[in-house]
Design a protein around this motif. Structure first.
Motif, PDB file in Angstrom:
ATOM      1  N   ASP A  39     -11.672  -4.896 -11.923  1.00 16.49           N
ATOM      2  CA  ASP A  39     -11.855  -3.616 -11.245  1.00 16.49           C
ATOM      3  C   ASP A  39     -10.559  -3.181 -10.588  1.00 16.49           C
ATOM      4  O   ASP A  39     -10.196  -2.018 -10.631  1.00 16.49           O
TER       5      ASP A  39
ATOM      6  N   ASP B 214      -8.287  -1.341 -12.792  1.00 19.84           N
ATOM      7  CA  ASP B 214      -8.887  -0.039 -13.120  1.00 19.84           C
ATOM      8  C   ASP B 214      -8.763   0.904 -11.917  1.00 19.84           C
ATOM      9  O   ASP B 214      -8.366   2.064 -12.048  1.00 19.84           O
ATOM     10  N   ILE B 215      -9.047   0.358 -10.721  1.00 18.26           N
ATOM     11  CA  ILE B 215      -8.996   1.186  -9.506  1.00 18.26           C
ATOM     12  C   ILE B 215      -7.562   1.677  -9.264  1.00 18.26           C
ATOM     13  O   ILE B 215      -7.334   2.854  -8.964  1.00 18.26           O
TER      14      ILE B 215
ATOM     15  N   ARG C 188      -6.719   4.439 -11.615  1.00 19.36           N
ATOM     16  CA  ARG C 188      -7.332   5.707 -11.203  1.00 19.36           C
ATOM     17  C   ARG C 188      -6.544   6.321 -10.034  1.00 19.36           C
ATOM     18  O   ARG C 188      -6.383   7.530  -9.945  1.00 19.36           O
TER      19      ARG C 188
ATOM     20  N   LYS D 162     -15.346   8.714  -8.013  1.00 20.28           N
ATOM     21  CA  LYS D 162     -15.584   7.731  -9.102  1.00 20.28           C
ATOM     22  C   LYS D 162     -14.909   6.405  -8.760  1.00 20.28           C
ATOM     23  O   LYS D 162     -15.454   5.329  -8.997  1.00 20.28           O
TER      24      LYS D 162
ATOM     25  N   LEU E 139     -16.601   2.405  -7.927  1.00 23.67           N
ATOM     26  CA  LEU E 139     -16.166   1.091  -8.417  1.00 23.67           C
ATOM     27  C   LEU E 139     -16.003   0.121  -7.255  1.00 23.67           C
ATOM     28  O   LEU E 139     -16.439  -1.025  -7.315  1.00 23.67           O
TER      29      LEU E 139
ATOM     30  N   GLU F 149     -19.477  -0.744  -5.925  1.00 25.11           N
ATOM     31  CA  GLU F 149     -20.203  -1.655  -6.832  1.00 25.11           C
ATOM     32  C   GLU F 149     -19.694  -3.078  -6.660  1.00 25.11           C
ATOM     33  O   GLU F 149     -20.465  -4.022  -6.544  1.00 25.11           O
ATOM     34  N   ASN F 150     -18.379  -3.170  -6.553  1.00 20.24           N
ATOM     35  CA  ASN F 150     -17.788  -4.505  -6.359  1.00 20.24           C
ATOM     36  C   ASN F 150     -18.281  -5.119  -5.041  1.00 20.24           C
ATOM     37  O   ASN F 150     -18.642  -6.292  -4.988  1.00 20.24           O
TER      38      ASN F 150
END
Lengths: 88, 88, 88, 88
Positions: free
Chosen positions: D4, D7-8, D11, D48, D52, D55-56
């Motif tokens: 993540d 990805d984070i 973003r 968005k 993430l 969710e983590n």
């Protein structure tokens, strides 16, 4: 829009700096909740900047557009902005 | 506003019925998450009704007000509505 | 959930009454902006009611579910509620 | 959080670039409505990214905290995040 423009650009720089701070927090694996508090603060700062841009639009383009006959286009845009503001 | 008015009142009745359903769920101790899904649906329905009222306002009061000289009042109201829509 | 339940049902009755007031405003062709201020107030009241239901859920179902092994279902529900709350 | 995290951060870089584009639009006095469409898109991108991170958090810290006895702190934080997400 000049005075607002300087203010808006200043807010944008603040948001930039804030995002860099968030990047550091993520790189350093800081606690998720603390990171989220900062991203919410950035969204609030963007909303405040948006309000300045919108106010400028309402004060200039909207009356000018309505008085010069492009009423429908102006109204459609205002509906769009309203829906975007409310995440609709 | 006549055609919209009938539609808006119809939506209001739908929202009323939906709230009664939620009351029953709470009285029957239904699962919290299911209740919350329904209250979110009610808020969405109210937002859709609001969009009709706003569109009607933008199509009538806003241009009339701007053309008849009450520009500032109209613009202040639009800023308020925008902030309320975005929970600001 | 008992104490909350009474409070939640009381809030629901308040919201009902508020909606009836809005119906009257629409029937009487009151000014759109005044109507919208009331529908926003109703949404706020529903959000406050939601917070009570969510708090109750977080205090009871979430810890019980996590301790009794249905962690994934609980987490998926929390993500859904979070997205619904933010109109995502 | 490793996968993540990458990805984070990706973003976050996208959001950075997007903000630079908005700065250019403001400097070039582009049309307010076009600027606002972009700032809304940036807020969506931040939301968005937040999802993430949340969710983590839900997958790791929440169950661990609840099982290791810091239930109240975890629940209070979740209520805060929920209110922040909904602009409450």
């Amino acid at each position: 829009m000049q005075a607002d423009k300087t203010d808006i650009l200043k807010r944008l720089n603040y948001i930039d700096g804030h995002l860099n701070g968030i990047r550091k927090m993520i790189e350093d694996d800081k606690y998720c909740v603390d990171i989220l508090r900062q991203t919410y603060a950035v969204r609030k700062a963007i909303e405040k900047m948006e309000a300045l841009v919108l106010e400028n639009h309402l004060q200039t383009c909207v009356p000018e557009g309505i008085k010069s006959g492009s009423e429908q286009a102006i109204i459609e845009e205002l509906m769009q902005l309203y829906n975007l503001a409310g995440n609709r």
